[in-house]
Design a protein around this motif. Structure first.
Motif, short mmCIF file in Angstrom:
data_model
loop_
_atom_site.label_atom_id
_atom_site.label_comp_id
_atom_site.label_asym_id
_atom_site.label_seq_id
_atom_site.Cartn_x
_atom_site.Cartn_y
_atom_site.Cartn_z
N SER A 32 45.50 47.89 56.10
CA SER A 32 45.46 47.05 55.40
C SER A 32 44.16 47.35 54.13
O SER A 32 43.60 48.39 54.14
CB SER A 32 44.54 45.86 56.02
N PHE A 34 41.91 46.31 50.36
CA PHE A 34 41.07 44.92 50.00
C PHE A 34 40.30 45.21 48.92
O PHE A 34 40.40 46.59 48.43
CB PHE A 34 39.77 44.99 51.07
N TYR A 36 36.85 44.34 46.97
CA TYR A 36 35.54 43.49 47.07
C TYR A 36 34.90 43.65 45.69
O TYR A 36 35.22 44.66 45.04
CB TYR A 36 34.48 44.20 47.99
N LEU A 46 34.50 39.63 49.49
CA LEU A 46 35.84 39.83 49.38
C LEU A 46 36.57 39.18 48.38
O LEU A 46 36.45 37.93 48.04
CB LEU A 46 36.42 39.20 50.89
N LYS A 49 43.09 40.50 49.57
CA LYS A 49 43.48 41.54 50.39
C LYS A 49 44.89 41.71 50.66
O LYS A 49 45.43 40.59 50.46
CB LYS A 49 42.77 41.51 51.99
N THR A 51 47.87 42.97 53.81
CA THR A 51 47.95 43.83 55.12
C THR A 51 49.15 44.39 55.33
O THR A 51 49.22 45.25 56.36
CB THR A 51 47.81 42.41 56.12
N SER B 94 32.70 40.58 61.44
CA SER B 94 34.11 40.21 61.41
C SER B 94 34.47 39.53 62.80
O SER B 94 33.70 39.69 63.86
CB SER B 94 35.23 41.34 61.37
N THR B 103 39.08 40.75 58.28
CA THR B 103 38.36 40.75 57.14
C THR B 103 36.63 41.00 57.69
O THR B 103 36.14 40.19 58.44
CB THR B 103 38.39 39.81 56.22
N TYR B 105 33.10 40.56 56.32
CA TYR B 105 32.09 39.58 55.30
C TYR B 105 30.62 40.30 55.43
O TYR B 105 30.09 40.46 56.44
CB TYR B 105 32.32 38.36 55.82
#
Lengths: 112, 115
Positions: A32, A34, A36, A46, A49, A51, B94, B103, B105
């Motif tokens: 996955s 991402f 940020y 975040l 994202k 996946t 998470s 995800t 955080y």
């Protein structure tokens, strides 16, 4: 091992300019991906994202598409604002979980 | 929902001392990970805890340790501090942590300065 490479900064743009921050990755599996963002003196937030291949993540006008054929996840925004000034990190995480692997970060500065 | 909280936000220590940092995850999250951020090395993974057990560990010396409590709160400890330990320490939570799409955080971080 897995890795993420981002374009070097700092990137300086005028307000309302188009933004692209390049990100490519190397991974053994199907990670996955991402993005940020880190504002001065803060932790990571975040941004978006994706996946799986061909997924498009989007948030606050930012977009990135998971391109398996080019192993890329470039971040784009059509019209940047001064408030977008921050450091942007691309990251991957393998399917089975575990740690996030980050790129080195790209500093964006938007001038009025 | 409240976000990830970290305490303290700032710490100043001297070489040789030890330090303990605390992290409270988002309610319902059971996985807590720790990262070190420095200008030279960027963001590096320290370790991950799930259900009070260390599930993953990064390439840091044994001076860096952590633990997780039954309420998922986590602490990390650094003993015999060195100047190079000066960094922003970030905690991330998470839900389960065992899927790539899950995800993480992040909290605001603890800024540690070693003099």
């Amino acid at each position: 091992g897995d890795s993420v490479t981002q374009m070097e900064g700092p990137v300086t743009l005028s307000e309302e300019a188009f933004l692209t921050i390049n990100c490519t990755y190397t991974a053994t599996g199907y990670p996955s991906l991402f993005w940020y963002v880190q504002y001065p003196g803060e932790g990571l937030q975040l941004l978006l994202k994706a996946t799986k291949a061909d997924d498009k993540g989007s948030n606050k006008g930012f977009e990135a598409t998971y391109r398996k054929e080019t192993t890329s996840f470039h971040l784009e925004k059509g019209s940047v604002q001064v408030s977008d000034s921050a450091v942007y990190f691309c990251a991957l995480r393998e399917n089975q979980g575990g740690k996030l692997i980050f790129g080195q970060g790209t500093e964006l500065s938007v001038k009025p | 929902k409240a976000g990830v909280t970290q305490t303290p936000r700032y710490l100043i220590k001297t070489r040789g001392q030890q330090v303990t940092l605390s992290c409270s995850p988002i309610s319902g999250h059971r996985s807590v990970s720790w990262y070190q951020q420095t200008p030279g090395q960027g963001l590096q993974f320290l370790f991950e805890y799930f259900s009070e057990t260390q599930r993953n560990k990064g390439n840091f010396p044994g001076r860096f340790s952590g633990r997780q409590f039954s309420n998922s709160r986590s602490e990390m400890n650094v003993s015999t501090l060195e100047l190079g330990d000066s960094a922003l320490y970030l905690c991330a939570s998470s839900f389960s942590g065992n899927q790539g799409a899950d995800t993480q955080y992040f909290g605001p971080g603890t800024r540690l300065t070693v003099l």
